[in-house]
Design an enzyme around this catalytic site. Sequence first.
Site, PDB file in Angstrom:
ATOM      1  N   SER A 154       0.929  -1.305   0.027  1.00  0.00           N
ATOM      2  CA  SER A 154       0.023   0.003  -0.043  1.00  0.00           C
ATOM      3  C   SER A 154       0.838   1.243   0.105  1.00  0.00           C
ATOM      4  CB  SER A 154      -1.088  -0.083   1.201  1.00  0.00           C
ATOM      5  OG  SER A 154      -0.263   0.314   2.440  1.00  0.00           O
ATOM      6  N   LYS A 192       1.884   4.388   7.528  1.00  0.00           N
ATOM      7  CA  LYS A 192       1.061   5.109   6.561  1.00  0.00           C
ATOM      8  C   LYS A 192       1.211   6.810   6.777  1.00  0.00           C
ATOM      9  CE  LYS A 192      -1.946   2.204   5.133  1.00  0.00           C
ATOM     10  NZ  LYS A 192      -0.918   0.974   5.475  1.00  0.00           N
TER      11      LYS A 192
END
Length: 234
Positions: A154, A192
């Site tokens: 991701s 993230k």
Amino acid sequence: MLTKKQHELLSFIQVRLEDSGISPSFEEMKEALDLKSKSGVHRLISALEERGFIRRLPNRARALEVIREPDTASPRSAARAATPVSVLVPKSAPIALPRIEAPRPANDVIEVPLHGRIAAGMPIEAMEGHAMLPVPAALLGPGEHYALEVSGDSMVEAGILDGDFALIRRTDVARDGEIVVALVRGEEATLKYLRREKGGVRLDPANAAYEPQFYAAGEVQVQGKLAGLLRRYH
């Protein structure tokens, strides 16, 4: 004011530079101070750097320069190690002394704790471990660091790939837009981009195939910020 160990390390580095022009290795500093691991040396180096006693020379791994004396804390001339010896000669016969550069300090690596795998997709458990990962010192700045093995894709658009080792500077604060290790609900950790909005927290991926993750402010705890990456090629 320096601690005893900080003072000992600064004196050791200064003597070695004056004797040979070469910074001592982390192994030599560890043995000289009777420390158990190189990570202890790294913490002392970072503390001395933050206090303005030493600096790392750019573009050279583990190249150190003492810029303040350990006893007087007075500024140290940057050219002290390279100053030529004075020679008396007749005025009618001036000579030019060649400039002799000191040898470049040796490269070094440090070992940081490797704490298992961390998700770059959906959160997974970041497991504590006892392994150590050798890291080129030039990749790390001041502060305490640890490493995590990346799992998932991701964050590929940020250049973070599955199987990379993320080098994390330990901290519990971060600015919006920084890549962080976020502990979600005290159970799962993920890598993230951090965003704060409307009293909550949004964890953004760097892959258009993934959706942002939204949490209440109290559900997310910052455990570190990305400081660098290591990648193995098979």
